[in-house]
Design an enzyme around this catalytic site. Sequence first.
Site, short mmCIF file in Angstrom:
data_model
loop_
_atom_site.label_atom_id
_atom_site.label_comp_id
_atom_site.label_asym_id
_atom_site.label_seq_id
_atom_site.Cartn_x
_atom_site.Cartn_y
_atom_site.Cartn_z
CE1 TYR A 63 -2.95 -3.11 0.23
CE2 TYR A 63 -3.27 -2.73 2.56
CZ TYR A 63 -3.51 -3.47 1.43
OH TYR A 63 -4.31 -4.58 1.49
CG LEU A 204 -17.71 -0.71 4.20
CD1 LEU A 204 -17.14 0.64 4.61
CD2 LEU A 204 -19.08 -0.93 4.82
CE LYS A 254 -8.96 4.86 2.91
NZ LYS A 254 -9.68 5.82 2.04
CG ASN A 264 -16.94 2.03 9.39
OD1 ASN A 264 -18.07 2.19 8.93
ND2 ASN A 264 -15.84 2.27 8.70
P1 NDP Z 1 -13.83 -0.87 1.86
O1 NDP Z 1 -14.91 -1.79 1.45
O2 NDP Z 1 -13.37 -0.87 3.25
O3 NDP Z 1 -14.24 0.61 1.42
C1 NDP Z 1 -13.47 1.73 1.74
C2 NDP Z 1 -14.24 2.97 1.27
O4 NDP Z 1 -15.48 3.04 2.00
C3 NDP Z 1 -13.52 4.26 1.50
O5 NDP Z 1 -13.78 5.07 0.35
C4 NDP Z 1 -14.19 4.87 2.73
O6 NDP Z 1 -14.25 6.28 2.70
C5 NDP Z 1 -15.59 4.32 2.59
N1 NDP Z 1 -16.24 4.16 3.90
C6 NDP Z 1 -15.71 3.65 5.03
N2 NDP Z 1 -16.61 3.64 6.03
C7 NDP Z 1 -17.75 4.16 5.51
C8 NDP Z 1 -19.03 4.43 6.04
N3 NDP Z 1 -19.32 4.14 7.33
N4 NDP Z 1 -19.96 4.98 5.23
C9 NDP Z 1 -19.68 5.28 3.95
N5 NDP Z 1 -18.49 5.04 3.37
C10 NDP Z 1 -17.52 4.48 4.15
O7 NDP Z 1 -12.64 -1.16 0.84
P2 NDP Z 1 -11.09 -1.46 0.93
O8 NDP Z 1 -10.68 -1.90 -0.41
O9 NDP Z 1 -10.32 -0.32 1.54
O10 NDP Z 1 -10.98 -2.74 1.88
C11 NDP Z 1 -10.75 -2.63 3.26
C12 NDP Z 1 -9.32 -3.03 3.62
O11 NDP Z 1 -9.09 -4.39 3.30
C13 NDP Z 1 -8.23 -2.29 2.84
O12 NDP Z 1 -8.09 -0.96 3.25
C14 NDP Z 1 -7.06 -3.19 3.09
O13 NDP Z 1 -6.52 -2.97 4.38
C15 NDP Z 1 -7.71 -4.57 2.97
N6 NDP Z 1 -7.62 -5.14 1.62
C16 NDP Z 1 -6.90 -6.29 1.44
C17 NDP Z 1 -6.76 -6.85 0.18
C18 NDP Z 1 -5.95 -8.10 0.00
O14 NDP Z 1 -5.65 -8.46 -1.15
N7 NDP Z 1 -5.60 -8.78 1.06
C19 NDP Z 1 -7.38 -6.24 -1.01
C20 NDP Z 1 -8.17 -5.08 -0.70
C21 NDP Z 1 -8.29 -4.57 0.56
P3 NDP Z 1 -13.24 7.24 3.52
O15 NDP Z 1 -11.88 6.61 3.50
O16 NDP Z 1 -13.34 8.52 2.77
O17 NDP Z 1 -13.77 7.40 4.92
#
Ligand code: NDP
Length: 296
Positions: A63, A204, A254, A264
């Site tokens: 990342y 999400l 995230k 969350n």
């Molecule tokens: P998520 O499904 O967690 O979505 C993240 C997005 O949702 C961001 O834009 C965030 O906005 C928004 N968000 C968060 N909380 C809320 C809420 N309560 N209401 C509305 N919108 C919300 O996607 P990710 O891809 O980030 O997945 C989560 C984590 O999983 C990653 O960050 C990473 O650590 C891990 N991951 C691991 C992978 C792997 O291959 N092992 C691949 C992908 C992810 P904002 O930031 O603006 O608050």
Amino acid sequence: MSYPSTPRVTFPATAHEAAITLPAIGQGTWYMGENLAPRRDEVRALQRGLELGLRLIDTAEMYADGGAEEVVGEALTGRRDQAFLVSKVYPWNAGRDSALAACERSLKRLGTDHLDLYLLHWPGDIPLEETLEAFERLREQGKIRRFGVSNFDVNELEALTTLSGGDACAVNQVLYHLGSRGIEHSLRPLMQRLGMPLMAYCPLAQAGQLRQDLFGHPVVREVAGGLGITPAQLLLAWAIRPVNGRCDTIAIPKAVRLEHVEQNAGALAVELDDDALARLDEAFPAPRKKVPLDIV
Ligand code: NDP
């Protein structure tokens, strides 16, 4: 359905570590450290999450090319003991010696002397035996407490857990959300048989190539509205719901915006009744046959 007061997930005891129980919602960090948001906001979001009990922080050397680890390091300054810290090694860095060097670099960026959990980010070409050997050396050196994997489907997990030392794998981190239930057919049952917790990424469905507008889905909106919660809270409560009577999923949304972090954390208090679950099942049925593992 009966819930414990705060849904918690237990990483079972190993030969070297006592069992540890954590709240079933943690924090992701993908896209942090990329100047998409002010760094101080990212740091503050992670710290707020910790204050609210979102103890598990998930990051990776991938990342922002290590930039997310630096943000996490800054957030954990003076409070490392509050977090259960997870990072991941690239498959091409997961060799006998290269994994030790990669871990060392991650520790430096994170400003800590150990990870609570170190994951192989996805299956690669380096023989798993070598990666297991490296993880065991890191454990002996006190640099990691446990190891696990990510993006492993059934065959890969079966192959891993039959190798010497492979049965100590603490977790498989895979994509899992209401709109992507493929793992429920056979991967999740396998993990339940192994007693291995699931770490649900993209809970999400809001980021990555498989982004979906679940927040705008009419059934999600209706069910969430009826419970007086937000769509995001519904998705998180759904992801961590007990399955076969067991709470064994930890979701890692995230969030940089503080209101997102707070929502969350609030999802830990949401209980989904049978009616809500049935309506979600009808709109988003579980798969009836094996489908390839969903990945970002
Ligand atoms: P998520 O499904 O967690 O979505 C993240 C997005 O949702 C961001 O834009 C965030 O906005 C928004 N968000 C968060 N909380 C809320 C809420 N309560 N209401 C509305 N919108 C919300 O996607 P990710 O891809 O980030 O997945 C989560 C984590 O999983 C990653 O960050 C990473 O650590 C891990 N991951 C691991 C992978 C792997 O291959 N092992 C691949 C992908 C992810 P904002 O930031 O603006 O608050």
